[in-house]
Design a protein around this motif. Structure first.
Motif, mmCIF file in Angstrom:
data_model
loop_
_atom_site.group_PDB
_atom_site.id
_atom_site.type_symbol
_atom_site.label_atom_id
_atom_site.label_comp_id
_atom_site.label_asym_id
_atom_site.label_seq_id
_atom_site.Cartn_x
_atom_site.Cartn_y
_atom_site.Cartn_z
ATOM 1 N N ARG A 2 0.851 -1.188 0.000
ATOM 2 C CA ARG A 2 0.000 0.000 0.000
ATOM 3 C C ARG A 2 0.884 1.234 0.000
ATOM 4 O O ARG A 2 1.852 1.324 0.743
ATOM 5 C CB ARG A 2 -0.899 -0.017 1.216
ATOM 6 N N PRO A 4 0.725 5.751 -0.309
ATOM 7 C CA PRO A 4 -0.177 6.890 -0.146
ATOM 8 C C PRO A 4 -0.844 7.271 -1.466
ATOM 9 O O PRO A 4 -0.279 7.083 -2.550
ATOM 10 C CB PRO A 4 0.744 8.010 0.340
ATOM 11 N N VAL A 5 -2.060 7.809 -1.380
ATOM 12 C CA VAL A 5 -2.851 8.165 -2.561
ATOM 13 C C VAL A 5 -2.102 9.137 -3.469
ATOM 14 O O VAL A 5 -2.180 9.044 -4.693
ATOM 15 C CB VAL A 5 -4.211 8.757 -2.122
ATOM 16 N N GLU A 6 -1.356 10.058 -2.893
ATOM 17 C CA GLU A 6 -0.658 11.053 -3.721
ATOM 18 C C GLU A 6 0.439 10.427 -4.599
ATOM 19 O O GLU A 6 0.923 11.047 -5.524
ATOM 20 C CB GLU A 6 -0.088 12.195 -2.869
ATOM 21 N N GLU A 8 -0.132 7.458 -6.148
ATOM 22 C CA GLU A 8 -0.836 6.450 -6.935
ATOM 23 C C GLU A 8 -0.337 6.444 -8.381
ATOM 24 O O GLU A 8 -0.059 7.488 -8.963
ATOM 25 C CB GLU A 8 -2.334 6.735 -6.903
ATOM 26 N N ASP A 12 -2.586 -1.572 -12.345
ATOM 27 C CA ASP A 12 -2.599 -2.312 -11.082
ATOM 28 C C ASP A 12 -1.342 -3.147 -10.889
ATOM 29 O O ASP A 12 -1.284 -4.003 -10.024
ATOM 30 C CB ASP A 12 -3.849 -3.199 -10.994
#
Length: 67
Positions: A2, A4-6, A8, A12
């Protein structure tokens, strides 16, 4: 893993490699041409022998009189 979103990335799948003390994550670009698809297949590991097709008893067809 996982992240952080920033941070991404598109898709996939990522390629992870070590560069000295760093781990570098790179997005895996989906193949878009037939050549790229075939080259990606060449990089796949071969299946183990137990995944081979089984031998099949190929019995010749019997002749039939249909007229």
């Amino acid at each position: 893993m996982r992240i952080p979103v920033e941070f991404e990335m598109p898709g996939d799948r990522v390629l992870i490699r070590r560069d000295g003390d760093k781990l570098v994550l790179e997005p895996v670009k989906a193949p878009s041409t037939l050549k790229e698809i075939l080259m990606a297949w060449c990089e796949e590991p071969q299946l183990p022998s137990e995944d081979d097709f089984p031998d099949i008893q190929d019995v010749a067809a019997r002749p039939e009189d249909i007229l």
